[in-house]
Design a protein around this motif. Structure first.
Motif, PDB file in Angstrom:
ATOM      1  N   ASN A 214       0.838  -1.387  -0.020  1.00 59.92           N
ATOM      2  CA  ASN A 214       0.011   0.016  -0.061  1.00 59.92           C
ATOM      3  C   ASN A 214       0.722   1.248   0.019  1.00 59.92           C
ATOM      4  N   ASP A 215       2.261   1.012  -0.224  1.00 59.31           N
ATOM      5  CA  ASP A 215       3.032   2.217  -0.468  1.00 59.31           C
ATOM      6  C   ASP A 215       3.270   3.210   0.805  1.00 59.31           C
ATOM      7  N   SER A 216       2.592   2.496   2.058  1.00 59.94           N
ATOM      8  CA  SER A 216       2.915   3.236   3.335  1.00 59.94           C
ATOM      9  C   SER A 216       4.569   3.038   3.665  1.00 59.94           C
ATOM     10  N   ILE A 217       5.233   2.215   3.154  1.00 54.47           N
ATOM     11  CA  ILE A 217       6.620   2.054   3.516  1.00 54.47           C
ATOM     12  C   ILE A 217       7.602   3.258   2.935  1.00 54.47           C
ATOM     13  N   PHE A 218       7.002   3.867   2.237  1.00 52.60           N
ATOM     14  CA  PHE A 218       7.601   4.881   1.305  1.00 52.60           C
ATOM     15  C   PHE A 218       7.395   6.445   1.996  1.00 52.60           C
ATOM     16  N   ASP A 219       6.534   6.372   3.195  1.00 51.47           N
ATOM     17  CA  ASP A 219       6.149   7.594   3.930  1.00 51.47           C
ATOM     18  C   ASP A 219       7.534   8.123   4.508  1.00 51.47           C
ATOM     19  N   LYS A 220       7.438   9.283   4.413  1.00 47.44           N
ATOM     20  CA  LYS A 220       8.785  10.230   5.199  1.00 47.44           C
ATOM     21  C   LYS A 220       8.378  10.959   6.417  1.00 47.44           C
ATOM     22  N   PHE A 221       8.728  10.449   7.312  1.00 46.60           N
ATOM     23  CA  PHE A 221       8.512  10.956   8.692  1.00 46.60           C
ATOM     24  C   PHE A 221       9.509  11.816   8.898  1.00 46.60           C
ATOM     25  N   GLU A 222       9.251  13.215   9.805  1.00 52.78           N
ATOM     26  CA  GLU A 222      10.229  14.102  10.021  1.00 52.78           C
ATOM     27  C   GLU A 222      10.380  13.735  11.480  1.00 52.78           C
ATOM     28  N   CYS A 223      11.606  14.424  12.091  1.00 55.42           N
ATOM     29  CA  CYS A 223      11.853  14.407  13.307  1.00 55.42           C
ATOM     30  C   CYS A 223      12.613  15.592  13.815  1.00 55.42           C
ATOM     31  N   CYS A 224      12.539  15.728  15.244  1.00 56.78           N
ATOM     32  CA  CYS A 224      12.870  17.193  15.898  1.00 56.78           C
ATOM     33  C   CYS A 224      13.628  16.879  17.302  1.00 56.78           C
ATOM     34  N   LEU A 225      14.364  17.711  17.403  1.00 55.37           N
ATOM     35  CA  LEU A 225      15.029  17.677  19.072  1.00 55.37           C
ATOM     36  C   LEU A 225      14.544  18.960  19.739  1.00 55.37           C
ATOM     37  N   SER A 226      14.378  18.669  21.152  1.00 58.08           N
ATOM     38  CA  SER A 226      14.279  19.652  22.117  1.00 58.08           C
ATOM     39  C   SER A 226      15.277  20.811  22.288  1.00 58.08           C
ATOM     40  N   GLY A 227      15.113  21.810  22.698  1.00 57.38           N
ATOM     41  CA  GLY A 227      16.358  23.090  22.377  1.00 57.38           C
ATOM     42  C   GLY A 227      17.491  22.521  23.261  1.00 57.38           C
ATOM     43  N   ASP A 228      17.310  21.791  24.773  1.00 54.01           N
ATOM     44  CA  ASP A 228      18.203  21.528  25.614  1.00 54.01           C
ATOM     45  C   ASP A 228      18.889  19.951  25.023  1.00 54.01           C
ATOM     46  N   GLY A 229      18.390  19.481  23.907  1.00 51.75           N
ATOM     47  CA  GLY A 229      18.998  18.168  23.649  1.00 51.75           C
ATOM     48  C   GLY A 229      18.691  16.933  24.332  1.00 51.75           C
ATOM     49  N   GLN A 230      17.657  17.207  25.255  1.00 47.00           N
ATOM     50  CA  GLN A 230      17.464  16.171  26.237  1.00 47.00           C
ATOM     51  C   GLN A 230      16.436  15.015  25.812  1.00 47.00           C
ATOM     52  N   ARG A 231      15.869  15.410  24.624  1.00 43.63           N
ATOM     53  CA  ARG A 231      14.594  14.650  24.164  1.00 43.63           C
ATOM     54  C   ARG A 231      14.532  14.665  22.677  1.00 43.63           C
ATOM     55  N   VAL A 232      13.724  13.839  22.216  1.00 43.22           N
ATOM     56  CA  VAL A 232      13.668  13.811  20.734  1.00 43.22           C
ATOM     57  C   VAL A 232      12.192  13.279  20.343  1.00 43.22           C
ATOM     58  N   ALA A 233      11.871  13.631  19.204  1.00 43.44           N
ATOM     59  CA  ALA A 233      10.444  13.304  18.813  1.00 43.44           C
ATOM     60  C   ALA A 233      10.358  13.014  17.522  1.00 43.44           C
ATOM     61  N   THR A 234       9.289  12.230  17.155  1.00 44.49           N
ATOM     62  CA  THR A 234       9.023  11.591  15.641  1.00 44.49           C
ATOM     63  C   THR A 234       7.555  11.052  15.569  1.00 44.49           C
ATOM     64  N   GLY A 235       6.918  11.184  14.439  1.00 43.03           N
ATOM     65  CA  GLY A 235       5.569  10.584  14.523  1.00 43.03           C
ATOM     66  C   GLY A 235       5.490   9.259  13.907  1.00 43.03           C
ATOM     67  N   SER A 236       4.229   8.842  13.951  1.00 42.88           N
ATOM     68  CA  SER A 236       3.809   7.587  13.349  1.00 42.88           C
ATOM     69  C   SER A 236       2.459   7.465  12.940  1.00 42.88           C
ATOM     70  N   TYR A 237       1.869   6.306  12.686  1.00 42.57           N
ATOM     71  CA  TYR A 237       0.327   6.092  12.318  1.00 42.57           C
ATOM     72  C   TYR A 237      -0.436   6.211  13.504  1.00 42.57           C
ATOM     73  N   SER A 238      -1.954   6.305  12.907  1.00 38.70           N
ATOM     74  CA  SER A 238      -2.896   6.565  13.818  1.00 38.70           C
ATOM     75  C   SER A 238      -2.676   8.116  14.562  1.00 38.70           C
TER      76      SER A 238
END
Length: 508
Positions: free
Chosen positions: A390-414
Motif C-alpha cells: 500500500n506504499d506506506s513503507i515510502f512515507d517520509k516521517f520528520e524528526c525534531c529535538l528539544s532545545g536542550d537536546g534532552q529529548r527527541v520526537a517523531t511521528g507514526s501512524y494513527s
C-alpha cells in the motif's frame, strides 16, 4: 546524550494538550489542498509557520509573552503564570506557490509546500524561505500602516454638504492678457473649475497614515530553474546570507540576494544513470558553523562535508552509517534504511536521523555508529509486506529535538507521535495522540533498554518496542492517518504537530 548536570533518571515529562488550529467538525471531510505539509518554528520561538498542499503559508505568532512592563497582571493569569506554556494565535497567510506546467518536460508541478525555513528577521520584518518541487521563494512579511483618505485639498466652506462643488467654487478673474472673464466653464460634480484660458484647479484627496496596520507578505526573490529533480530540502545558513536547496542528486548553494545564479556544491549523479545506487534524501546546515553541512541518503548514511575543502564537495569529511548485521538482510532492508529527515542538535554536536522504523542519534565526533537508537513502531516489522503493497513503507516521517537536546520526537501512524529521552540511562518513551478529541490523555509506555548492538558502540539504547499489530493504545493500526510533520519549540518543551489539516500543540 547528557546535556547538563541534571538528573538523567528524571521522570518522563507530563505532556498536556495546549491548542488546536483547523480542527475538523464531526463528519467533515479533509480537502487535499488543506493538508499540512511543512512546519517550522523560528529561532526565537515567537513565530510558527506551516505550509500546505495548496501552496499556502500560514503564520502564527505567540501571544503569552506580550505583557506590559512591570508586575501588573490580571488576576485570571495567576494560575497560568504557575504553569506557563506557549500560546499562539493566527497571524496571517499568503499564497506562496501556484500549480505550474513544464511544457518542455510535459510535467505538472504541484503547488505543495515541501519545506519552510525561517531566515534572520530585520527591522521588525519576518523573512522565510518556502519551496515546492522546483522553485524556492524568499518572502518578507511586514506590518504596514493602513492609509486612509482624510479630506480633499480644498476649503470645506466652499464645498456643498454632499461633497460636490457648487458653482460658487468657480472664481471669476483676469485672463493673462488683461481681459476679464464674463463666462466660466465648471464641472461641479468632478470637483474642478476650468475658466477659459486659465489653469484648472484640480481637487485631490489627502491620504494620511492611520493608527491601524495590516500584514503584507511580499515575495522578494524567486530561485528557479536550478533543479532537474524534486527539491526535498532547504536550509538557511548561520551566516544569514546563504542557503542550500537539495534534490535527489544535487545540492545547490544560493546567496539570498542573487536569484539567477547558484553554485552546485554536491553532485552524486553518475555518468550512467543505470549505475545509480543511492539518492540524497535530506540536507541541513550546521547551526553555528557556516562552512559545514550534512546530507543523508537512501542507503541510510549521513555525510558531513566542509565547504572549505573544495568548491565541489564530492568527498565527505565524515561518513556516518550503521553496518547491517550479517544474515539479517531482506528485500525490505534498504527500503526501511532510507533516511527521511535529519536535524542538527542546537549545539551542533549531534545529528538526529529518522528512517522508517527508528530514530538514531549520532555524535559527529564518533562515526563508528549511532550513540542511541529509538524504536518508533517496531510492532510494524511483521507487516512490512503489507506496508510495501500500500506504499506506506515510502512515507517520509520528520524528526525534531528539544532545545536542550534532552529529548527527541517523531511521528507514526494513527496520528501518534513519540517522545524519547536522550540522556544516558533514560528510559523515557512517551506516546501521544494528536486526535480530534483534545481531552484524550496521552499514553505513557514504559519500556526497558535492550541489548547493545555491539561492543564497539559505547552506549546504544533500543527502547520503545510495543506489542505487534497494535498501536500504543492497543488498537488496530490505521495507516491512513499519519503524523509526518512536527516541530519542537527552540527553548521550551512544546511541540507543534500536523494531523491532516489540523495543527495540534502540546506542552510539558
Amino acid at each position: 546524550m547528557n546535556g547538563g548536570d541534571g538528573d538523567v533518571t528524571a521522570a518522563a515529562l507530563d505532556w498536556k494538550f495546549s491548542q488546536v488550529f483547523g480542527e475538523r467538525t464531526a463528519g467533515e471531510e479533509v480537502q487535499e489542498v488543506d493538508i499540512i505539509s511543512a512546519i517550522e518554528f523560528d529561532k526565537s520561538g515567537n513565530h510558527l509557520a506551516t505550509g500546505d498542499r495548496g501552496g499556502r503559508v500560514v503564520l502564527f505568532e505567540r501571544t503569552d509573552t506580550k505583557e506590559q512592563d512591570g508586575s501588573r497582571r490580571d488576576t485570571e493569569m495567576a494560575d497560568y503564570s504557575n504553569n506557563r506554556h506557549p500560546e499562539f494565535r493566527y497571524k496571517t497567510e499568503f499564497q506562496s506557490h501556484e500549480p505550474e506546467f513544464d511544457y518542455l518536460k510535459s510535467l505538472e508541478i504541484e503547488e505543495k509546500i515541501n519545506k519552510i525555513r525561517w531566515c534572520q528577521s530585520a527591522n521588525g520584518a519576518l523573512f522565510l524561505l518556502s519551496t515546492n518541487d522546483k522553485t524556492v521563494k524568499f518572502w518578507k512579511v511586514q506590518e504596514k500602516k493602513v492609509k486612509k483618505i482624510s479630506e480633499m485639498n480644498l476649503d470645506s466652506s466652499k464645498s456643498s454638504e454632499n461633497g460636490s462643488f457648487s458653482q460658487s467654487s468657480v472664481s471669476s478673474g483676469r485672463l493673462s492678457n488683461g481681459g476679464s472673464t464674463d463666462t466660466s466653464f465648471s464641472l461641479s460634480n468632478n470637483g474642478f473649475s476650468y475658466p477659459p484660458g486659465g489653469i484648472p484647479s484640480l481637487r485631490l484627496p489627502v491620504v494620511v497614515n492611520s493608527n491601524e496596520s495590516s500584514l503584507l507578505a511580499r515575495c522578494r526573490r524567486v530561485y528557479a530553474h536550478a533543479h532537474d529533480y524534486h527539491i526535498n530540502s532547504i536550509s538557511s545558513n548561520s551566516d544569514g546570507e546563504t542557503f542550500i536547496s537539495a534534490d535527489d542528486l544535487r545540492i545547490n548553494l544560493w546567496n539570498l540576494e542573487i536569484s539567477n545564479q547558484s553554485f552546485n556544491i554536491v553532485d552524486v549523479k553518475p555518468t550512467n544513470m543505470e549505475d545509480l545506487t543511492e539518492v540524497i534524501t535530506s540536507a541541513e546546515f550546521h547551526p553555528t558553523h557556516c562552512n559545514t553541512l550534512a546530507y543523508s541518503s537512501s542507503k541510510g548514511s549521513i555525510r558531513l562535508i566542509d565547504l572549505r575543502q573544495s568548491a565541489l564537495c564530492d568527498h565527505h569529511s565524515k561518513l556516518f552509517e550503521e553496518p547491517v548485521a550479517a544474515g539479517s538482510r531482506s528485500f525490505f532492508t534498504e527500503i526501511i534504511a532510507s533516511i527521511s529527515d535529519i536535524k542538527f542538535e542546537k549545539g551542533g554536536r549531534y545529528i538526529l536521523s529518522r528512517d522508517y522504523m527508528t530514530l538514531k542519534l549520532w555524535d559527529i565526533n564518533m562515526d563508528s555508529g549511532p550513540v542511541s537508537t529509538f524504536q518508533v513502531h517496531e510492532y510494524l516489522r511483521p507487516k512490512l509486506c503489507d506496508l510495501y503493497e500500500n506504499d506506506s513503507i515510502f512515507d517520509k516521517f520528520e524528526c525534531c529535538l528539544s532545545g536542550d537536546g534532552q529529548r527527541v520526537a517523531t511521528g507514526s501512524y494513527s496520528n501518534l507521535f513519540r517522545v524519547f529521552g536522550t540522556a544516558e540511562g533514560s528510559t523515557e518513551a512517551t506516546t501521544l495522540e494528536a486526535s480530534k478529541n483534545p481531552t484524550r490523555r496521552q499514553v505513557q509506555t514504559p519500556s526497558r533498554p535492550s541489548r547493545s548492538l555491539g561492543s564497539s558502540i559505547s552506549r546504544v539504547v533500543r527502547r520503545g518496542a510495543e506489542s505487534p499489530g497494535l498501536d500504543a493504545n492497543g488498537n488496530s493500526f490505521d495507516f491512513t492517518t499519519k503524523l509526518l510533520h512536527l516541530a519542537w519549540h527552540p527553548s521550551e518543551n512544546s511541540i507543534a504537530c500536523a494531523a491532516a489539516n489540523s495543527l495540534y500543540m502540546y506542552y510539558a
